[in-house]
Scaffold this motif. Sequence first.
Motif, short mmCIF file in Angstrom:
data_model
loop_
_atom_site.label_atom_id
_atom_site.label_comp_id
_atom_site.label_asym_id
_atom_site.label_seq_id
_atom_site.Cartn_x
_atom_site.Cartn_y
_atom_site.Cartn_z
N ASP A 287 0.84 -1.20 0.00
CA ASP A 287 0.00 0.00 0.00
C ASP A 287 0.87 1.25 0.00
OD1 ASP A 287 -2.31 -1.51 0.07
OD2 ASP A 287 -2.44 -1.46 2.27
N ASP A 288 0.51 2.20 -0.84
CA ASP A 288 1.17 3.51 -0.93
C ASP A 288 2.64 3.43 -1.32
OD1 ASP A 288 -1.22 4.76 -0.19
OD2 ASP A 288 -0.76 4.46 1.93
N ASP A 289 3.08 2.35 -1.96
CA ASP A 289 4.48 2.25 -2.41
C ASP A 289 4.57 2.79 -3.83
OD1 ASP A 289 7.08 1.67 -3.05
OD2 ASP A 289 7.01 -0.40 -2.36
N GLN A 290 4.56 4.10 -3.95
CA GLN A 290 4.55 4.74 -5.26
C GLN A 290 5.82 4.44 -6.05
OE1 GLN A 290 1.73 6.31 -6.35
NE2 GLN A 290 2.75 6.15 -8.31
N ASP A 291 6.94 4.23 -5.39
CA ASP A 291 8.18 3.91 -6.11
C ASP A 291 8.06 2.58 -6.85
OD1 ASP A 291 9.41 6.25 -5.27
OD2 ASP A 291 10.37 5.30 -3.54
N ASP A 292 7.49 1.58 -6.18
CA ASP A 292 7.30 0.27 -6.82
C ASP A 292 6.32 0.38 -7.98
OD1 ASP A 292 7.84 -2.45 -7.10
OD2 ASP A 292 6.19 -3.04 -5.78
N ILE A 293 5.23 1.11 -7.78
CA ILE A 293 4.25 1.31 -8.84
C ILE A 293 4.88 2.03 -10.03
CG2 ILE A 293 2.12 2.51 -9.46
CD1 ILE A 293 1.14 1.89 -6.57
N ASP A 294 5.63 3.10 -9.76
CA ASP A 294 6.28 3.84 -10.83
C ASP A 294 7.25 2.97 -11.62
OD1 ASP A 294 4.90 6.14 -10.17
OD2 ASP A 294 6.56 7.03 -9.05
N ARG A 295 8.00 2.12 -10.93
CA ARG A 295 8.94 1.22 -11.59
C ARG A 295 8.21 0.29 -12.55
NH1 ARG A 295 10.03 -3.73 -10.90
NH2 ARG A 295 9.04 -3.90 -8.87
N LEU A 296 7.10 -0.28 -12.10
CA LEU A 296 6.33 -1.18 -12.95
C LEU A 296 5.70 -0.43 -14.13
CD1 LEU A 296 4.66 -3.27 -10.13
CD2 LEU A 296 6.35 -4.10 -11.79
N LEU A 297 5.24 0.77 -13.90
CA LEU A 297 4.65 1.56 -14.97
C LEU A 297 5.68 1.98 -16.01
CD1 LEU A 297 2.16 3.83 -13.02
CD2 LEU A 297 1.68 1.76 -14.32
N ASN A 298 6.88 2.27 -15.58
CA ASN A 298 7.93 2.68 -16.51
C ASN A 298 8.34 1.56 -17.46
OD1 ASN A 298 8.01 5.31 -15.62
ND2 ASN A 298 9.57 4.89 -14.07
N GLU A 299 8.01 0.31 -17.11
CA GLU A 299 8.31 -0.82 -17.99
C GLU A 299 7.30 -0.90 -19.13
OE1 GLU A 299 8.39 -4.26 -15.47
OE2 GLU A 299 10.10 -3.53 -14.32
N GLN A 300 6.19 -0.20 -19.02
CA GLN A 300 5.17 -0.16 -20.07
C GLN A 300 5.56 0.91 -21.08
OE1 GLN A 300 2.41 -2.34 -19.77
NE2 GLN A 300 3.70 -3.09 -18.13
N ASP A 301 5.49 0.60 -22.36
CA ASP A 301 5.96 1.59 -23.33
C ASP A 301 5.03 1.85 -24.50
OD1 ASP A 301 6.34 -0.81 -24.57
OD2 ASP A 301 8.45 -0.50 -25.02
#
Length: 84
Positions: A25-39
């Motif tokens: 919950d609220d781990d924006q760094d982990d979410i951002d890392r996963l989102l950055n893999e999407q292109d």
Amino acid sequence: MSTLLLGRWDWAGILVITESRQVPDDDQDDIDRLLNEQDAPNTWAASFDVDSHKDAIQRAYDEYVADDGDQLIDKVHGFQPSAA
């Protein structure tokens, strides 16, 4: 834990879920890392404060798909959201 769904909108306006991850919950760094893999330009992602993939699929359908009459396809586990 929260459930992060990743996917894409296809050419017919169908939301296709291709990946599901449990994130703290609220781990924006982990979410951002996963989102950055999407292109791809048609990618989609949303995090839901639920523990199960099935509940996250239903929330995604309710919040992003149902009002427009579109469809959601879960390619991860094949859950069918309820159109209640």
